[in-house]
Enzyme design. Structure first.
Site, mmCIF file in Angstrom:
data_model
loop_
_atom_site.group_PDB
_atom_site.id
_atom_site.type_symbol
_atom_site.label_atom_id
_atom_site.label_comp_id
_atom_site.label_asym_id
_atom_site.label_seq_id
_atom_site.Cartn_x
_atom_site.Cartn_y
_atom_site.Cartn_z
ATOM 1 N N CYS A 170 0.846 -1.193 0.000
ATOM 2 C CA CYS A 170 0.000 0.000 0.000
ATOM 3 C C CYS A 170 0.882 1.243 0.000
ATOM 4 C CB CYS A 170 -0.890 -0.034 1.238
ATOM 5 S SG CYS A 170 -1.687 1.518 1.619
ATOM 6 N N GLU A 171 0.624 2.144 -0.923
ATOM 7 C CA GLU A 171 1.471 3.339 -1.029
ATOM 8 C C GLU A 171 1.270 4.319 0.123
ATOM 9 O OE1 GLU A 171 -0.952 6.414 -3.911
ATOM 10 O OE2 GLU A 171 0.345 4.937 -4.862
ATOM 11 N N HIS A 172 0.210 4.152 0.894
ATOM 12 C CA HIS A 172 -0.055 5.095 1.984
ATOM 13 C C HIS A 172 0.750 4.779 3.241
ATOM 14 C CE1 HIS A 172 -4.134 5.598 -0.168
ATOM 15 N NE2 HIS A 172 -3.259 6.474 -0.604
ATOM 16 N N HIS A 173 0.980 3.488 3.520
ATOM 17 C CA HIS A 173 1.677 3.106 4.749
ATOM 18 C C HIS A 173 2.848 2.153 4.507
ATOM 19 C CE1 HIS A 173 -2.537 4.072 5.938
ATOM 20 N NE2 HIS A 173 -1.892 4.800 6.830
ATOM 21 N N GLN B 41 -5.350 -0.477 -4.322
ATOM 22 C CA GLN B 41 -6.022 -1.576 -5.009
ATOM 23 C C GLN B 41 -6.865 -1.090 -6.185
ATOM 24 O OE1 GLN B 41 -7.981 -4.364 -2.384
ATOM 25 N NE2 GLN B 41 -9.418 -4.990 -3.976
ATOM 26 N N HIS C 120 -5.976 -5.947 3.615
ATOM 27 C CA HIS C 120 -4.969 -4.890 3.740
ATOM 28 C C HIS C 120 -4.457 -4.817 5.172
ATOM 29 C CE1 HIS C 120 -5.752 -2.768 -0.197
ATOM 30 N NE2 HIS C 120 -6.742 -3.643 -0.139
ATOM 31 N N CYS D 59 -2.845 -2.491 6.476
ATOM 32 C CA CYS D 59 -3.037 -1.156 7.055
ATOM 33 C C CYS D 59 -4.388 -1.059 7.761
ATOM 34 C CB CYS D 59 -2.897 -0.067 5.989
ATOM 35 S SG CYS D 59 -4.067 -0.197 4.635
#
Length: 197
Positions: free
Chosen positions: A82-85, A123, A151, A153
């Site tokens: 995941c690019e956020h976390h 995703q 996920h 996250c």
């Protein structure tokens, strides 16, 4: 090509040492001495999709055929970050298309999924990128992609929900325009395995 060269020279291990210090660890203690290099090696592996060309993979395996029924490759393992976390998400992808004079080698579809999954992702974008790459290379009458994933996250932090999954879809051409085509795709991916494995 320039992106690949930058990736090989970026000092990931040095950054990991700073991160270890930042969370209150001692990067010089025995158990962590080689961790920065291990993390760098792992990250380069997990993001190797940046160095691969999906168009080239598909274009080298296109074949002219008269087959015009749906082609489905289901239960493709998906592992991504995941690019956020920068936490993992994983699940299954189901990919289908309706040929229009050309088919692509079956093994190239899981490879295509892997190329896009092995990048920092969300995703939703992953689902669309797979569908659009097939549409661009194969020019089918329609493409359908469904991904179901869990996920970390959501599981390890934040809401900490262990049993929730995310389902995304991208339907192009006949899969978007014709309900019967969508329903056939859904029926085929929900069908029980024939025990071939």
């Amino acid at each position: 090509m320039a992106r690949a060269a930058r990736r090989k020279t970026a000092p990931i291990a040095d950054c990991v040492r700073d991160i270890l210090s930042g969370v209150g660890e001692d990067p010089t203690r025995e158990g962590l001495q080689k961790t920065p290099e291990r993390v760098e090696k792992a990250l380069r592996f997990l993001t190797r999709g940046y160095d691969q060309d999906p168009e080239q993979i598909l274009n080298q395996a296109l074949f002219t055929v008269s087959y015009d029924e749906m082609v489905v490759v289901k239960d493709i393992d998906v592992y991504s970050l995941c690019e956020h976390h920068l936490l993992p998400f994983h699940g299954k992808a189901h990919v289908a298309y309706l040929p229009n004079g050309k088919v692509v080698g079956l093994s190239k579809i899981p490879r295509l999924v892997d190329i896009y999954a092995r990048r920092l992702q969300v995703q939703e974008r992953l689902t669309v990128e797979i569908a659009e790459a097939i549409e661009k290379a194969v020019h089918p009458r329609g493409v359908g992609v469904i991904i179901e994933a869990v996920h970390f996250c959501m599981m390890m932090r934040g809401v900490e929900k262990q049993n929730s999954s995310a389902v995304t879809s991208c339907m192009l051409g006949a899969f978007r325009e014709q309900q019967q085509t969508r329903e056939e795709f859904l029926a085929l991916i929900n069908r029980q395995s024939s025990g071939l494995r």
